[in-house]
Structures are given as C-alpha cells and as structure tokens.
Design a protein around this motif. Structure first.
Motif, PDB file in Angstrom:
ATOM      1  N   TYR A 140       0.823  -1.215   0.000  1.00  0.00           N
ATOM      2  CA  TYR A 140       0.000   0.000   0.000  1.00  0.00           C
ATOM      3  C   TYR A 140       0.854   1.261   0.000  1.00  0.00           C
ATOM      4  CZ  TYR A 140      -4.641  -2.079   0.420  1.00  0.00           C
ATOM      5  OH  TYR A 140      -5.825  -2.735   0.155  1.00  0.00           O
ATOM      6  N   LEU A 141       1.946   1.243   0.767  1.00  0.00           N
ATOM      7  CA  LEU A 141       2.814   2.422   0.825  1.00  0.00           C
ATOM      8  C   LEU A 141       3.315   2.798  -0.561  1.00  0.00           C
ATOM      9  CD1 LEU A 141       4.514   4.577   2.228  1.00  0.00           C
ATOM     10  CD2 LEU A 141       6.237   2.820   2.725  1.00  0.00           C
ATOM     11  N   GLY A 194       8.052  10.180   0.001  1.00  0.00           N
ATOM     12  CA  GLY A 194       9.099  10.471   0.974  1.00  0.00           C
ATOM     13  C   GLY A 194      10.430   9.794   0.714  1.00  0.00           C
ATOM     14  N   PHE A 195      10.597   9.194  -0.469  1.00  0.00           N
ATOM     15  CA  PHE A 195      11.859   8.536  -0.793  1.00  0.00           C
ATOM     16  C   PHE A 195      12.738   9.468  -1.626  1.00  0.00           C
ATOM     17  CE2 PHE A 195       8.880   5.077  -0.039  1.00  0.00           C
ATOM     18  CZ  PHE A 195       9.609   4.242   0.801  1.00  0.00           C
ATOM     19  N   LYS A 196      14.030   9.203  -1.593  1.00  0.00           N
ATOM     20  CA  LYS A 196      14.997  10.017  -2.330  1.00  0.00           C
ATOM     21  C   LYS A 196      14.731   9.953  -3.825  1.00  0.00           C
ATOM     22  CE  LYS A 196      20.011  10.258  -3.164  1.00  0.00           C
ATOM     23  NZ  LYS A 196      21.317   9.613  -2.855  1.00  0.00           N
ATOM     24  N   ASN A 197      14.530   8.764  -4.333  1.00  0.00           N
ATOM     25  CA  ASN A 197      14.213   8.551  -5.748  1.00  0.00           C
ATOM     26  C   ASN A 197      13.649   7.141  -5.902  1.00  0.00           C
ATOM     27  OD1 ASN A 197      16.482   6.673  -6.191  1.00  0.00           O
ATOM     28  ND2 ASN A 197      17.767   8.507  -6.059  1.00  0.00           N
ATOM     29  N   ILE A 245       6.802   9.933  -8.318  1.00  0.00           N
ATOM     30  CA  ILE A 245       5.992   9.072  -7.458  1.00  0.00           C
ATOM     31  C   ILE A 245       6.744   8.736  -6.180  1.00  0.00           C
ATOM     32  CG2 ILE A 245       5.035   6.733  -7.271  1.00  0.00           C
ATOM     33  CD1 ILE A 245       4.323   6.983 -10.294  1.00  0.00           C
ATOM     34  N   ALA A 246       8.010   8.340  -6.309  1.00  0.00           N
ATOM     35  CA  ALA A 246       8.814   7.962  -5.143  1.00  0.00           C
ATOM     36  C   ALA A 246       8.979   9.132  -4.182  1.00  0.00           C
ATOM     37  CB  ALA A 246      10.170   7.442  -5.601  1.00  0.00           C
ATOM     38  N   GLU A 275      14.369  -0.194  -0.751  1.00  0.00           N
ATOM     39  CA  GLU A 275      13.858  -0.130   0.624  1.00  0.00           C
ATOM     40  C   GLU A 275      12.535  -0.875   0.753  1.00  0.00           C
ATOM     41  OE1 GLU A 275      14.023   3.799   2.458  1.00  0.00           O
ATOM     42  OE2 GLU A 275      15.660   4.326   1.103  1.00  0.00           O
ATOM     43  N   LEU A 276      11.668  -0.733  -0.220  1.00  0.00           N
ATOM     44  CA  LEU A 276      10.402  -1.460  -0.157  1.00  0.00           C
ATOM     45  C   LEU A 276      10.603  -2.958  -0.401  1.00  0.00           C
ATOM     46  CD1 LEU A 276       7.900   0.976  -1.942  1.00  0.00           C
ATOM     47  CD2 LEU A 276       8.303   0.651   0.505  1.00  0.00           C
ATOM     48  N   GLY A 277      11.755  -3.314  -0.954  1.00  0.00           N
ATOM     49  CA  GLY A 277      12.112  -4.717  -1.116  1.00  0.00           C
ATOM     50  C   GLY A 277      12.922  -5.251   0.050  1.00  0.00           C
ATOM     51  N   GLU A 278      12.847  -4.559   1.180  1.00  0.00           N
ATOM     52  CA  GLU A 278      13.537  -4.973   2.415  1.00  0.00           C
ATOM     53  C   GLU A 278      15.043  -5.070   2.219  1.00  0.00           C
ATOM     54  OE1 GLU A 278      10.235  -7.490   4.851  1.00  0.00           O
ATOM     55  OE2 GLU A 278      11.284  -8.628   3.289  1.00  0.00           O
TER      56      GLU A 278
END
Length: 562
Positions: free
Chosen positions: A114-115, A201-204, A196-197, A211-214
């Motif tokens: 969802y994030l 709140g992500f850098k790119n 979109i990223a 990060e979303l892939g752990e």
C-alpha cells in the motif's frame, strides 16, 4: 471503488462491542484479520484476470490485448491506492500490538504494498500506460539489417557465428536502433517514477525500490563494491584471454575489438572462447523433454507447468523469457522462444526453476504470503538449475555425453561456467550503477554514463564517436526497473545452496560437478526449506534456516574466483 476500510468499519465495530474486546492485541488482530479477508476477496480474482491478460498480450503482441492488460493492471494497482486502507494498516502497524507471527508478516507485506501505491491515481494510470506502451514497442521491434527483419534470436546467431566484422557491426547496430525508438519515453518514465517515489518520501525511485524490497541501499552498494574488488583482477585476466581468442578468430588486432565482436548484444554472456562447443551437445536435442526429465528426477514434477506454457517462437510474441504465477494457486506458466542450443537449455532450466519455486509454495499460506521470500531467492533457484547446462556431470546424467567425453570436457566446461559467472558479474555492475545514477539524475548524459561504466567494469571500448542511447536497448531498464542487483544476489545464494546441498544432502566435497540428478532428497530439501515457506519469513531469516547462515559471498568466491 469503496475502500476496504469503510466496508469493514461497521462490521468491525459491532463485532468488537459484542466480543467485549478490551485487549489491544486482540482488537488490532481482529481488525487486521477482517481487513485481510476483504482484501483477498478483491485481489485474488482480479490478479488472476490481470496476469492472464498480460500473458495473452505477451503471446499475441496485439494492441487490444495490451490495452486490456493495461486496464486490468491499473484496476489491480488502484486497490492499493486507498488512503483509508493505508491509514488503517498504518494504525495497526504503529500500534505494535499484533503478536501473531503470521499476521505480523502479512501486515508487513500489505503495508509495503500500500505504501508504494499511495500516489495520485492519475499518476498511477499514467505510469502504467507508459510502461505498457514502452513494452509494446520492445515486443514489436525487429532489427532491420540489409533489408531483412531480424528477431533477437537472429541477431544473437549472427553475433555468435559470423566472422565478418561488417556483418557483426550491422547486426549489433541494427539491434541498438530500438534505443532511439524508446529512449525519450524511458527518460520520461524514469522522471515519473521519481516523482511518485518522492511523493512518498523517498529520495528517488531506485532507493524506494530497494527499501520497499527490504534491502538497505547502502548495504547493497557496499556489497557491489566488495564484489567489484573481488572479481576485478580475475576478470581482467579472463578478459585478456577473451580478447586474445577473439582477435585471432576474427583476424584483427586486440586493439580493433569492438562491442559487436563479443558474441552478445551486451557482453552480458561469455563468448565461446574455449575448445568445448556447448551448442553442439544440444543442437539435436529436445530441450523441453530434457527439462521435464531432469526436474522429474529430483522429485519436482513440471508437467502441469509445461502444459500451461508457450515455449516456441511466433510472430508478435514477446521475444524474451519469463515465468509467471497467474493466481498464487498453482497456475504457473513459462514463456520462452526455444532453439536447440546451449543458451536456451540454460534458459529453460532457469525459468522452470522459477516455476517449481512458485508451484511448491505452501498453498495453505495466506494469499499475500504465497510468493518467494524475495525476488532474488527465486532467482537463486533459477540460477542453480540454469548452471546445469554447462555441467558435464549433468550432461552425462542426462545421456548427452559419456564418461570419456565428460573427462575430456570437464575442465573446459568449468572454465566456461566461471567465465560466464564473472562476465555476468561485471555486466551486473554496469546495470546496477547505471540505474542508480540514472534515477539520481535522469537529465545527465546517459549515453556517456552507459559507456563510461561499460569501459570501467566490462573493459570494452566505446565505438569512436558513438553517441546513441544504447542503454535504452536493454529492455530491463524500462520494464523491470531497479532489479538487476537481485540477479547477482541470486548468484551468491545459488552458490551457497550448492555448497549446502553438496555437503549435507549429497555428502560430497566436489562443489564444482554436482548435478543432483536422481536425488529426490535434494528436491525435498528445496521444497521444505526454500519453496514451502513462501514469504512468511524475512529473506535472510529463510536463508539462515535453510543453510545455517545468512547470505554470504564466501561460497561464490570459493566456486568462481579463488
């Protein structure tokens, strides 16, 4: 579409009052269970429909099939854009109250899903439309050389077999023309992905994907720096061998070698420089039957996957290869474009490695966890099996050679595999660093960036005066973004699993020449320790449970570098 959270609000409130729940853990877990039930009811049928549409478009190449695939992908992705649903998941997550292990893992997976989609629906629709349109251009492109239209297979055949530098250059440049067709679109897509990223709140987009892939971006970069240092000198020695061989073969000087001389569109695969001709062992073979027979020997039945798959060339069909799990319930399919050669033998074993992973995931797991532990863990399984195509023990076990031939080619086949591994490792450095830099600054001179990296890591020369978007000829940059590092992580895990199985299941200290043929214990080990757990554990926890230690580069180095 009404949010899952709103649909559940009344029912949850009533049930909690009736139950008299005062315990925070019980309350949060009930809310999460109710959410998951409704989420599954929405997602399961739609995912099946969307993935089937994608499959159909890959086979036909028709505009109407791609349009339907785009529509369903958008519909599926739109579920995850709900602000109310994300707020509920965030509330539950931040409460820290969920104690049940399986529920907690589902929460982590859903929260991440969802994030990554908490974006404006117009941006989402635009991204999906652009991705579909770009993929369609790749699928329908054919290199045009001297008035002939050439498929990717045709180009690869010329690059591997021709001794005429003009013909090699023409085929290579013909393929690279796809870059001009798609480059502007890809840059626009990169900027949209970054937008979109950053809205999340992500850098790119590159940092977000990891990060979303752990995965920690800094840790991945450190690992690539370590692997660069580990492989640089060994590859430099092999590269000199390659250049010496190719120059003699083509009757030119080493200084005259250009990218089109390396027998591959990207020099991502090793040129055939050793005396063993791997293709000759497969030219009269039934690649499909060999694949089925091998997996059956280790107790992994792929007959149902084969029946669902599409394995041979046809007009308009996607020219590449992939495996897809249509419904997380057993409908696993493979797309290939088989030719009777070594490369496609490797690819078939590779793709059906993905297939058996997907097939043997425990179907009693919750729907959201019926996936591999990580994208690179399924790559590891695909790679450990793909390597078999160059393994003389496997070739003998499959009846392709006898013991005398095995002894004759054993050292050369290992050298082939080692060369393949180090060649690919250096190519992966280019891909990882190019995408990382591209997403950090898509307005830089990407043509120069691409060739600077190729010269540094692959040690090949940029053609003098060339200023074309050759980077855009690599489909993965557009359609499978920020993924390539997982291939290299997969190779590390493949070596780690090979070491463990050889030492503990087979009971041998020969880590070079193991085929596992006929070892149903190997198939059972992989099923129990790697496949069945699905995504219920964090990837490094799964690796530790399966091999006794977390992911390490040690066994890769022992197998291919030292």
């Amino acid at each position: 579409m009404k949010s899952i959270a709103n649909l559940l609000l009344t029912a949850i409130t009533a049930s909690l009052i009736l139950a008299g729940c005062s315990n925070k853990t019980e309350k949060m877990e009930q809310e999460l269970k109710a959410f998951i039930t409704t989420w599954e009811q929405q997602v399961e049928p739609l995912q099946k429909e969307a993935y089937t549409a994608y499959w159909n478009a890959s086979l036909s190449g028709r505009d109407e099939d791609y349009a339907r695939s785009e529509q369903l992908q958008l519909q599926l992705s739109s579920i995850y854009t709900s602000k109310d649903d994300f707020a509920l998941l965030k509330k539950i997550k931040e409460s820290g109250a969920v104690q049940d292990t399986l529920l907690k893992r589902q929460l982590e997976v859903l929260y991440t899903a969802y994030l990554s989609n908490q974006i404006d629906t117009a941006l989402l629709a635009k991204r999906i439309k652009m991705e579909v349109e770009i993929e369609k251009k790749y699928s329908n492109f054919r290199a045009e050389v001297n008035g002939r239209q050439l498929s990717d297979n045709d180009v690869e055949d010329i690059l591997k077999t021709s001794l005429n530098s003009d013909e090699l250059k023409a085929a290579w440049e013909g393929h690279k023309k796809i870059g001009n067709v798609v480059a502007a679109d890809v840059i626009e897509l990169v900027k949209l992905r970054n937008e979109i990223a950053q809205s999340l709140g992500f850098k790119n987009y590159h940092a977000m994907s990891l990060e979303l892939g752990e995965q920690d971006p800094e840790e991945i970069s450190k690992l690539f720096d370590e692997l660069d240092e580990l492989t640089r000198d060994a590859f430099a020695g092999l590269k000199d061998e390659i250049d010496t061989f190719l120059a003699a073969r083509l009757k030119i000087t080493k200084e005259e070698l250009m990218p089109w001389h390396y027998q591959n569109r990207f020099f991502q695969e090793a040129p055939a420089i050793y005396s063993v001709d791997m293709d000759k062992y497969y030219k009269d073979q039934n690649i499909e039957a060999l694949t089925a027979g091998y997996y059956e020997s280790i107790g992994l039945d792929i007959s149902d996957i084969l029946n669902n798959s599409d394995l041979y060339e046809k007009p308009g069909k996607n020219q590449h290869a992939y495996c897809i799990d249509i419904d997380n319930a057993g409908d696993v399919r493979v797309l290939c474009n088989i030719k009777p050669n070594y490369s496609w033998m490797n690819t078939m074993l590779h793709e059906f490695g993905h297939g058996v992973y997907d097939k043997y995931i425990d179907r009693d797991l919750p729907f959201s966890l019926r996936n591999p532990a990580h994208t690179f863990t399924t790559e590891a399984i695909a790679m450990i099996f793909g390597r078999m195509a160059a393994n003389p023990a496997w070739m003998q076990d499959m009846g392709l050679i006898d013991s005398t031939e095995r002894a004759t080619i054993a050292e050369d086949t290992y050298r082939v595999l080692r060369l393949e591994q180090l060649t690919f490792s250096r190519w992966a450095q280019v891909m990882y660093r190019f995408e990382k830099a591209m997403y950090e600054n898509p307005d830089q001179d990407l043509n120069a960036l691409w060739w600077n990296l190729a010269e540094k890591y692959q040690m090949i020369r940029k053609p003098e005066g060339r200023n074309e978007p050759d980077w855009a000829s690599k489909i993965h940059i557009a359609t499978v973004p920020c993924y390539y590092h997982n291939y290299l992580l997969g190779e590390l895990l493949a070596s780690q699993l090979n070491h463990y199985i050889t030492a503990n299941i087979i009971g041998s200290d020969d880590f070079r020449y193991q085929s596992f043929y006929g070892s149903k214990e190997t198939g059972q080990y992989l099923t129990d320790k790697v496949f069945r757990p699905g995504a219920q554990w964090y990837w490094n926890d799964m690796i530790e449970k399966a091999t006794g230690e977390k992911l390490t580069a040690r066994y890769y180095a022992e197998q291919f570098v030292n």
